[in-house]
Design a protein around this motif. Sequence first.
Motif, mmCIF file in Angstrom:
data_model
loop_
_atom_site.group_PDB
_atom_site.id
_atom_site.type_symbol
_atom_site.label_atom_id
_atom_site.label_comp_id
_atom_site.label_asym_id
_atom_site.label_seq_id
_atom_site.Cartn_x
_atom_site.Cartn_y
_atom_site.Cartn_z
ATOM 1 N N VAL A 49 32.426 41.133 26.835
ATOM 2 C CA VAL A 49 31.852 41.412 25.533
ATOM 3 C C VAL A 49 30.697 40.486 25.774
ATOM 4 C CG1 VAL A 49 31.804 41.469 23.164
ATOM 5 C CG2 VAL A 49 34.013 41.940 24.540
ATOM 6 N N VAL A 50 29.613 40.864 25.720
ATOM 7 C CA VAL A 50 28.150 40.095 25.737
ATOM 8 C C VAL A 50 27.714 40.056 24.319
ATOM 9 C CG1 VAL A 50 25.973 39.868 26.785
ATOM 10 C CG2 VAL A 50 27.893 41.004 28.018
ATOM 11 N N ASP A 51 27.787 38.747 23.630
ATOM 12 C CA ASP A 51 27.365 38.743 22.186
ATOM 13 C C ASP A 51 25.832 38.538 22.224
ATOM 14 O OD1 ASP A 51 26.575 37.128 19.847
ATOM 15 O OD2 ASP A 51 28.476 37.838 19.239
ATOM 16 N N ASP A 52 25.150 39.432 21.700
ATOM 17 C CA ASP A 52 23.851 39.289 21.630
ATOM 18 C C ASP A 52 23.089 38.561 20.687
ATOM 19 O OD1 ASP A 52 21.075 40.190 23.370
ATOM 20 O OD2 ASP A 52 21.042 41.715 21.743
ATOM 21 N N GLY A 53 23.724 37.486 20.252
ATOM 22 C CA GLY A 53 22.874 36.633 19.282
ATOM 23 C C GLY A 53 23.203 37.037 17.833
ATOM 24 N N SER A 54 24.725 37.379 17.865
ATOM 25 C CA SER A 54 25.265 37.862 16.523
ATOM 26 C C SER A 54 25.010 36.755 15.554
ATOM 27 C CB SER A 54 26.538 38.282 16.534
ATOM 28 O OG SER A 54 26.685 39.428 17.096
ATOM 29 N N THR A 55 24.583 37.060 14.224
ATOM 30 C CA THR A 55 24.819 36.050 13.114
ATOM 31 C C THR A 55 25.848 36.321 11.979
ATOM 32 O OG1 THR A 55 23.071 37.467 12.033
ATOM 33 C CG2 THR A 55 22.154 35.902 13.527
ATOM 34 N N ASP A 56 26.683 37.324 12.196
ATOM 35 C CA ASP A 56 27.597 37.637 11.128
ATOM 36 C C ASP A 56 28.922 37.034 11.729
ATOM 37 O OD1 ASP A 56 28.316 39.103 13.502
ATOM 38 O OD2 ASP A 56 28.547 40.990 12.138
ATOM 39 N N GLY A 66 41.147 35.474 22.348
ATOM 40 C CA GLY A 66 41.381 34.251 23.231
ATOM 41 C C GLY A 66 41.099 34.850 24.717
ATOM 42 N N LYS A 67 41.974 34.530 25.672
ATOM 43 C CA LYS A 67 41.809 34.755 26.816
ATOM 44 C C LYS A 67 41.983 36.346 27.550
ATOM 45 C CE LYS A 67 42.973 30.243 28.306
ATOM 46 N NZ LYS A 67 43.772 29.253 29.421
ATOM 47 N N ARG A 68 42.199 37.099 26.507
ATOM 48 C CA ARG A 68 42.416 38.634 26.678
ATOM 49 C C ARG A 68 41.231 39.236 27.038
ATOM 50 N NH1 ARG A 68 45.703 41.573 22.222
ATOM 51 N NH2 ARG A 68 44.635 39.967 20.912
ATOM 52 N N ILE A 69 39.942 38.693 26.544
ATOM 53 C CA ILE A 69 38.656 38.893 26.973
ATOM 54 C C ILE A 69 38.000 38.175 27.420
ATOM 55 C CG2 ILE A 69 38.881 40.734 25.065
ATOM 56 C CD1 ILE A 69 36.959 39.084 23.251
ATOM 57 N N LYS A 70 36.722 38.564 28.158
ATOM 58 C CA LYS A 70 35.846 37.619 28.649
ATOM 59 C C LYS A 70 34.446 37.632 27.843
ATOM 60 C CE LYS A 70 33.370 36.226 33.034
ATOM 61 N NZ LYS A 70 33.187 36.571 34.308
ATOM 62 N N THR A 71 34.067 36.650 27.079
ATOM 63 C CA THR A 71 32.956 36.439 26.222
ATOM 64 C C THR A 71 31.718 35.787 26.943
ATOM 65 O OG1 THR A 71 34.653 36.626 24.471
ATOM 66 C CG2 THR A 71 32.296 36.241 23.919
ATOM 67 N N LEU A 72 30.513 36.618 26.668
ATOM 68 C CA LEU A 72 29.281 35.898 27.144
ATOM 69 C C LEU A 72 28.475 35.842 26.002
ATOM 70 C CD1 LEU A 72 28.809 37.846 30.418
ATOM 71 C CD2 LEU A 72 29.810 35.745 30.321
ATOM 72 N N PHE A 73 27.725 34.540 25.652
ATOM 73 C CA PHE A 73 26.626 34.666 24.598
ATOM 74 C C PHE A 73 25.542 34.526 25.160
ATOM 75 C CE2 PHE A 73 30.989 33.224 23.218
ATOM 76 C CZ PHE A 73 31.144 33.944 22.090
ATOM 77 N N GLN A 74 24.482 34.857 24.459
ATOM 78 C CA GLN A 74 23.008 34.849 24.846
ATOM 79 C C GLN A 74 22.063 35.129 23.502
ATOM 80 O OE1 GLN A 74 22.556 38.212 27.719
ATOM 81 N NE2 GLN A 74 21.655 39.649 26.079
ATOM 82 N N SER A 75 21.040 34.795 23.317
ATOM 83 C CA SER A 75 20.024 34.908 22.292
ATOM 84 C C SER A 75 19.850 36.504 22.444
ATOM 85 C CB SER A 75 18.902 34.364 22.589
ATOM 86 O OG SER A 75 17.992 34.554 23.584
ATOM 87 N N ASN A 76 19.215 36.950 20.896
ATOM 88 C CA ASN A 76 19.059 38.564 20.998
ATOM 89 C C ASN A 76 18.089 39.001 21.959
ATOM 90 O OD1 ASN A 76 17.524 40.807 19.082
ATOM 91 N ND2 ASN A 76 19.761 41.032 19.506
ATOM 92 N N CYS A 77 18.522 39.912 22.790
ATOM 93 C CA CYS A 77 17.684 40.529 23.725
ATOM 94 C C CYS A 77 17.675 41.814 23.840
ATOM 95 C CB CYS A 77 17.987 40.129 25.151
ATOM 96 S SG CYS A 77 17.822 38.343 25.433
ATOM 97 N N GLY A 78 18.769 42.587 22.962
ATOM 98 C CA GLY A 78 18.694 44.143 23.190
ATOM 99 C C GLY A 78 19.954 44.350 23.959
#
Length: 748
Positions: A49-56, A66-78
């Motif tokens: 899951v790539v979180d694209d700068g969510s604010t909610d 938890g560890k069942r998914i791999k999460t990446l975070f970035q500023s909003n790019c689309g």
Amino acid sequence: MKNESPSNNSSENHDLISVIMPCYNAEAFLADSINSVLNQSYPHIELIVVDDGSTDNSRAILDGFGKRIKTLFQSNCGPGPARNRGIEQAAGEFIAFLDSDDYWDPRCLELLYKTIKSSGAALAYCGWQNVGKTTKPTPAYIPPNYETGDKVQDFLRSAAPWPIHAALVRHDVLKQSGSFDEQWATCMDYDLWLRIGTTHPIVLVPEVLAFYRHHGTGQITSKQWRQAENVLKVKLHFIKNHPDLVKHLTPARLDELTYGAYLKRGFDAYWKRDLVSAHKIFRKCLLSRHCKLSDLKYLLFALLPEGLYVKFISFSDKSILEKIKHFVFVQKCIPWSVSKKLSDWTEKKLYFNYPFFYRLIKFKTIKNRVTPLTGEPNHHFFGYYDKTPWSESGDKILTHSAVFNDRPPTPNDILTIGYVTPNNPHSFTKVTETKAWNWQQGAMLQWHPLAPDSKIFFNDRSDGKFIGICYDLETKEKIEYSRPIYAVSPKGDLAYSINYSRLFDFRPGYGYAGVPDPFRDHQQPTNDGIFKIDLNSGNSDLIVSLKQLADLNPLPSMQNANHYINHIQICPSGERLAFFHIWHIDDKEWYVRFYTIKPDGSDLDCLLDTGDISHYDWMNENNILVWAKHPNTTNNHFLLCNLNNKSINIIGKEELKEDGHCSFSPDRKWIVNDTYPNEYDHRTLMLIRNSDHKIIRLHNFYSPKNKWWGEIRCDLHPRWNRNGDKICVDSVHSGTRQMYVIDLKGII
């Protein structure tokens, strides 16, 4: 990351599938979408899951998994850059994409994986359905098998061959193709599928496994003009960068697939009164000169500023003419006798003597939309409404030619089979002849689904029996089948046959003269019914008999009645066929049951048993539109019947009040329908918009019942071309039986 819920045969699966999910302020449906992945029956999955700068609250929801998914975070790019980042981190041999508000059937990845592995294809795709919290779900849709046709042309014809989450692609193919092109604000997936699908083998999984959730806010449907413009840009970019792939398409065809489709989106927006989108699209087509002279009456006003254009068109919707018409005919503020005289004058005098004004009053146009395809001295027609006479390329329209028009055919009457060229009316080219035909359906002339430019099917009579023929227009070679053909599967491997001699006896106008029915004295024969023909081997098998149908929930009306079958039509995938089981003692009372069945004769299912059932068409794999009596009413209506949940919904209850030959446009957005002659002997041709059942009446055709009725009547039998922008009809309004084309550009 491995899914913890393996299927029973998980030990056989070893390849890892990486699922990429971009996420931006998706708290409403994010957990549902993630669980849709984690609950897949295929066991070897990693979800990125790539979180694209969510604010909610999206991040808190992601942390909860938890560890069942791999999460990446970035500023909003689309979503495009987010997906590309996920691809960079993916370890799987296969890649799938799921947006954070959509979901899958639990078997989705397993079925896509098994199919792509067994076929060796680069990509597997499946059917889908649009659903929503507040809107009624649209019918499920299974896309065509693109490998059976011209993939480049088919992909350019479509604005999206499948949604982004309805496919599984090999990781190495994805990287070789360049992943998502981030120059596009939208349509990135369409651009990617164009590049992969036209250069690699792909395979269809003919099941609905992906679900797109409409939720009314922030979605692209609110900006149709931008979506349409990006689709156009993607197509033009592909054509420019892949000249070798499109070199077989003429410049005119490419223009039709690009700007022609773009303009069609503009007209669609116009008729739905999305005037902002219509203004932008019309203006672009006008200024770039990608339009026809006939389009100018709609496009010229787009030169006005957007705000003024919207006000002008909105005002024209409430014209004085419409107010007067409503006052006179709806509110009935004039005596009936005066209204009747006005109608008589309009339909009799004005129709024949001043067609220009008649069209203006009745259809709000001065243009005659009807163009003749054929002409004297012979009579020409195609026949039934459930087949297209147009070839794949559009340069041939199949046609029957007869030297008479005033009586049913006898065993000795010969019908000529040929075609006309649309751009050269009256250019009839003879192909061959037949002695097996009628006025309603001709010789069952139709294109071969696997060779829709060069091979045709039709029926003939030889050595005292009716036969089916496949004829090659190029080599002149023909293959004979021991049984006549009624319908051919879209897959091109099977055909279905019925007893035309029995139809000749019990349903005049639909059978063939010249061969006695061996079961004439049997009311419900055991060895007669629907036969399946293997088009490769020529072998045929009885899949359902008249005896079997008569014994199924028998009714008192079946006693001493003659039974027969008519009106076979195959669903778009070829996986089921529908047909009528009909019985009657005399010509006064007929009874009909409406069935569907699988090609092998299994899963026989009675869809309607209300007795009074008429014309129909498949909307998709699971829904059929039919004119029939509703089980809970005394009147007939157009009914949309669902094969899965058995729901029956009335369509256009107040607007569509009479039987006609209905058929869906190729994109299923429109229905074309006709009527039988009214009190003035006029048949009306009309379009019905599938989304809201709005009716657009196109033309009235004069068809006097005192000359053409019964077996020799000339129903319009409207047929779509393959692009969905033209309709072909048969008509006798000129005094002879001929074929005509109605151009729908500027209308839909």
